[in-house]
Enzyme design. Structure first.
Site, PDB file in Angstrom:
ATOM      1  CB  ALA A   1      -0.929  -0.004   1.208  1.00 15.69           C
ATOM      2  CE1 TYR A   2       5.261   5.541   2.979  1.00 17.05           C
ATOM      3  CE2 TYR A   2       7.019   4.217   2.031  1.00 17.05           C
ATOM      4  CZ  TYR A   2       6.583   5.391   2.595  1.00 17.05           C
ATOM      5  OH  TYR A   2       7.459   6.426   2.785  1.00 17.05           O
ATOM      6  CB  ALA A   3       5.290   0.135  -2.683  1.00 13.11           C
TER       7      ALA A   3
ATOM      8  N   GLY B   1       1.456   4.221  -3.102  1.00 13.56           N
ATOM      9  CA  GLY B   1       1.448   5.675  -2.980  1.00 13.56           C
ATOM     10  C   GLY B   1       2.724   6.312  -3.494  1.00 13.56           C
ATOM     11  CD  GLN B   2       5.986   7.000  -0.928  1.00 20.26           C
ATOM     12  OE1 GLN B   2       6.689   7.954  -1.242  1.00 20.26           O
ATOM     13  NE2 GLN B   2       4.945   7.133  -0.117  1.00 20.26           N
TER      14      GLN B   2
END
Length: 362
Positions: free
Chosen positions: A226-228, A230-231
């Site tokens: 999920a974080y990746a 966004g990045q």
């Protein structure tokens, strides 16, 4: 018609051209082999560099064990613990104070009036001006933009640094739609909304936009999907913005920090545990052991990292002061290595690198 037949006959008839074609194919195979060997040579050099860094860290640890530092004063230890509130606040505070100390008038987005007072107390002058800002709230963004425009009085804004973010860490099968929306609302949609609100001020000065991404904007790690997401989205958004705003004279850069030892890693463990606890038992059982192992390994890497929040602030400063801004700035050896590997290695090789982290057991 005769011309067509002659062309077909000329194309199909065996001749010396076939021999030349065979030689060309052989040359292509040789070139491919050379390319693979070059990639392997680069990887060997990178491995030697990582071994050297690990050896240096081990020697440093042994030195400290043999010659330990004097214990810190209680007040200093308390201040150090108080400083580590959250990863986002820690990096933002470091960046805001660094720019303020070098003569910039800084409008620092904060979550509450109390946070603003703490930040103002650490500043060396009145050039640092906290603003309450929630990047997921359009009214808050509008109010902050109007306040900045009123203060500047038509002079325009030189730079915008988008560093708002959160970290949803869990196996993607366990990430709820609400958690993914929260990640994207903060990291991507909020950054674009703030940019849109301040672009009129940036155009007046032909200013700069700095979007803070992460090493996970180059290589997506398991359990941080999920974080990746966004990045990677922020990286793509930055590329499009840079090309769209070039005629306006507004530059767009990405600052990509690697692992920095902040309380972020405690949040990774907490949010992941919460997501696993909310998942069905049979699904959670698949991921719990490898996720815990993954968190421990990454915490260890962050502890060994020599990258500090000041290094991040220094790169942001370069992005807003360089005569010609680069499209990307890297903070830390690990993010540089990850970026190179993502370009050199095929996906299958990268997948094998992460296979041990996702393997059940232990």
């Amino acid at each position: 018609m005769a011309g067509t037949w002659a062309l077909l006959a000329q194309h199909c008839a065996p001749s010396a051209e076939a021999g030349r074609d065979a030689v060309t194919l052989a040359e292509v195979r040789v070139l491919r082999r050379v390319k693979v060997e070059r990639r392997l040579a680069v990887l060997r050099r990178l491995a030697r560099c990582e071994q050297a860094v690990a050896a240096g860290d081990a020697a440093y640890t042994m030195h400290r064990e043999r010659f330990p530092r004097a214990p810190k004063h209680d007040a200093a230890r308390a201040a150090e613990q108080a400083e580590q509130q959250t990863a986002e606040v820690l990096l933002n505070e470091s960046c805001a104070l660094y720019l303020e100390q070098r003569g910039f008038l800084v409008f620092a987005g904060v979550r509450s009036a109390m946070d603003g007072e703490k930040l103002r107390a650490e500043a060396s002058s009145a050039r640092l001006r906290p603003l309450i800002l929630d990047v997921t709230d359009e009214k808050s963004i509008g109010a902050a933009g109007a306040s900045i425009a009123d203060t500047l009085g038509g002079q325009g804004l030189w730079a915008l640094v988008n560093n708002a973010g959160t970290c949803v860490s869990a196996p993607l099968e366990c990430v709820s739609p609400a958690q993914l929306r929260q990640q994207l609302d903060t990291s991507v949609i909020g950054s674009l909304a703030v940019t849109q609100a301040l672009l009129p001020q940036l155009r007046l000065r032909r200013g700069r936009i700095v979007n803070v991404s992460s090493g996970l904007g180059a290589v997506a790690l398991p359990y941080l999907g999920a974080y990746a997401t966004g990045q990677f989205a922020k990286e793509g958004m930055s590329d499009s913005l840079r090309r769209e705003l070039r005629p306006s004279g507004v530059s767009v850069s990405v600052v990509r920090p690697g692992a920095i030892m902040t309380p972020l890693w405690g949040k990774v463990r907490e949010t992941g545990k919460k997501a696993l606890d909310q998942a069905p038992d049979d699904i959670a059982g698949i991921y719990r052991s490898p996720f815990e192992r993954f968190v421990r390994l990454n915490e260890r890497r962050a502890q060994l990292s020599r990258t500090r929040p000041e290094d991040f602030a220094r790169q942001v400063f370069r992005a807003v002061t360089a005569p010609r801004a680069k499209s990307r700035y890297y903070v830390g050896t690990d993010v540089r290595v990850a970026t190179v590997l993502s370009r050199l290695l095929p996906d299958a090789a990268l997948d094998r690198c992460f296979a041990a982290a996702t393997r059940p057991g232990r």
